[in-house]
Design a protein around this motif. Structure first.
Motif, PDB file in Angstrom:
ATOM      1  N   ASP A  48       0.876  -1.167   0.000  1.00  0.00           N
ATOM      2  CA  ASP A  48       0.000   0.000   0.000  1.00  0.00           C
ATOM      3  C   ASP A  48       0.921   1.227   0.000  1.00  0.00           C
ATOM      4  OD1 ASP A  48      -2.854   0.426   0.029  1.00  0.00           O
ATOM      5  OD2 ASP A  48      -2.713   1.200   2.089  1.00  0.00           O
ATOM      6  N   HIS A  50       0.649   5.258  -0.546  1.00  0.00           N
ATOM      7  CA  HIS A  50      -0.143   6.474  -0.785  1.00  0.00           C
ATOM      8  C   HIS A  50       0.705   7.742  -0.739  1.00  0.00           C
ATOM      9  CE1 HIS A  50      -3.710   4.023  -0.306  1.00  0.00           C
ATOM     10  NE2 HIS A  50      -3.459   3.754   0.959  1.00  0.00           N
ATOM     11  N   HIS A  83      -2.012   6.591   6.500  1.00  0.00           N
ATOM     12  CA  HIS A  83      -1.204   5.369   6.616  1.00  0.00           C
ATOM     13  C   HIS A  83      -0.418   5.104   5.332  1.00  0.00           C
ATOM     14  CE1 HIS A  83      -4.787   4.104   4.446  1.00  0.00           C
ATOM     15  NE2 HIS A  83      -4.047   3.133   3.932  1.00  0.00           N
ATOM     16  N   ASP A 115      -8.596   5.349  -4.108  1.00  0.00           N
ATOM     17  CA  ASP A 115      -7.961   4.345  -3.260  1.00  0.00           C
ATOM     18  C   ASP A 115      -7.826   3.044  -4.062  1.00  0.00           C
ATOM     19  OD1 ASP A 115      -6.752   3.374  -1.028  1.00  0.00           O
ATOM     20  OD2 ASP A 115      -8.529   3.370   0.241  1.00  0.00           O
TER      21      ASP A 115
END
Ligand code: VGL
Ligand code: ZN
Length: 199
Positions: A48, A50, A83, A115
């Motif tokens: 993940d 971001h 996060h 997302d």
């Protein structure tokens, strides 16, 4: 099983105890996942990843509480605690995860406006990450999925993979869930309905 791959979803510091979006027991699955890697001819890790100020972060939306819902152009979206910011300690893999045996690391969630729970498509369910092409060009047809979190990124990845025609098994003993408002129960039902084998 020359046509099979182990897909390790988001085993990152922020999803482990002490992290920004900590999943209960997230660190307990690491050794078991490491032990499974040598059984597969292909190992793929997802991460993940971001940018700061990502649209799925509660901190980006004025006055929004973490874990509240918002409406995005592509549908409802949970606003998460900030996060897995690109380059941060929280975005790094758990220090005990064996990353040496990985053939490929797939990053997702880098689009500031969308997302991406699934390793295959962003949350608009149409923008591909490229993983399908990677797997198909390697002749991989069977996927075993493990990691974090059962009800979000593992769930979305498993359902997308099944819908794309891959044979998918999820090893729930090597996954841990966030379980927000019954999300785990819904995810299990959704995965079963999509034809995912739950072990
Ligand atoms: C995840 C929420 C937000 C996951 C990633 O890995 O399940 N969940 N970003
Ligand atoms: Zn995320």
């Amino acid at each position: 099983m020359p046509d099979s791959a182990l897909i390790v979803i988001d085993v990152q510091n922020d999803f482990c105890p002490g992290g920004a979006l900590a999943v209960d027991g997230g660190d307990q699955i690491v050794e078991g996942i490491n032990g499974l890697m040598r059984d597969f001819p292909a190992v793929i890790l997802t991460q993940d990843w971001h940018p700061e100020g990502h649209s799925s972060f509660a901190g980006t939306q004025a006055g929004a509480a973490p874990y509240s819902m918002t409406e995005m152009p592509y549908g409802p979206q949970v606003l998460w605690p900030d996060h897995c910011v690109q380059g941060s300690e929280g975005a790094r893999f758990h220090p005990s995860l064996n990353t040496t045996l990985a053939d490929m690391i797939l990053r997702k969630g880098y689009n500031p406006r969308i997302d991406s729970y699934s390793a295959f498509f962003e949350n608009d369910h149409s923008t591909p990450t490229g993983l399908e092409g990677y797997l198909r060009t390697r002749g991989i047809e069977k996927l075993t999925m493990v990691g974090l979190a059962t009800d979000y990124c593992v769930n979305f990845s498993a359902v997308d993979a099944a819908n794309l025609g891959f044979s998918v098994t999820v090893r729930t003993d090597l996954c841990r869930a966030i379980d927000l408002d019954g999300s785990l129960k819904a995810a299990m039902a959704g995965m079963r309905a999509a034809g995912v084998v739950i072990e």
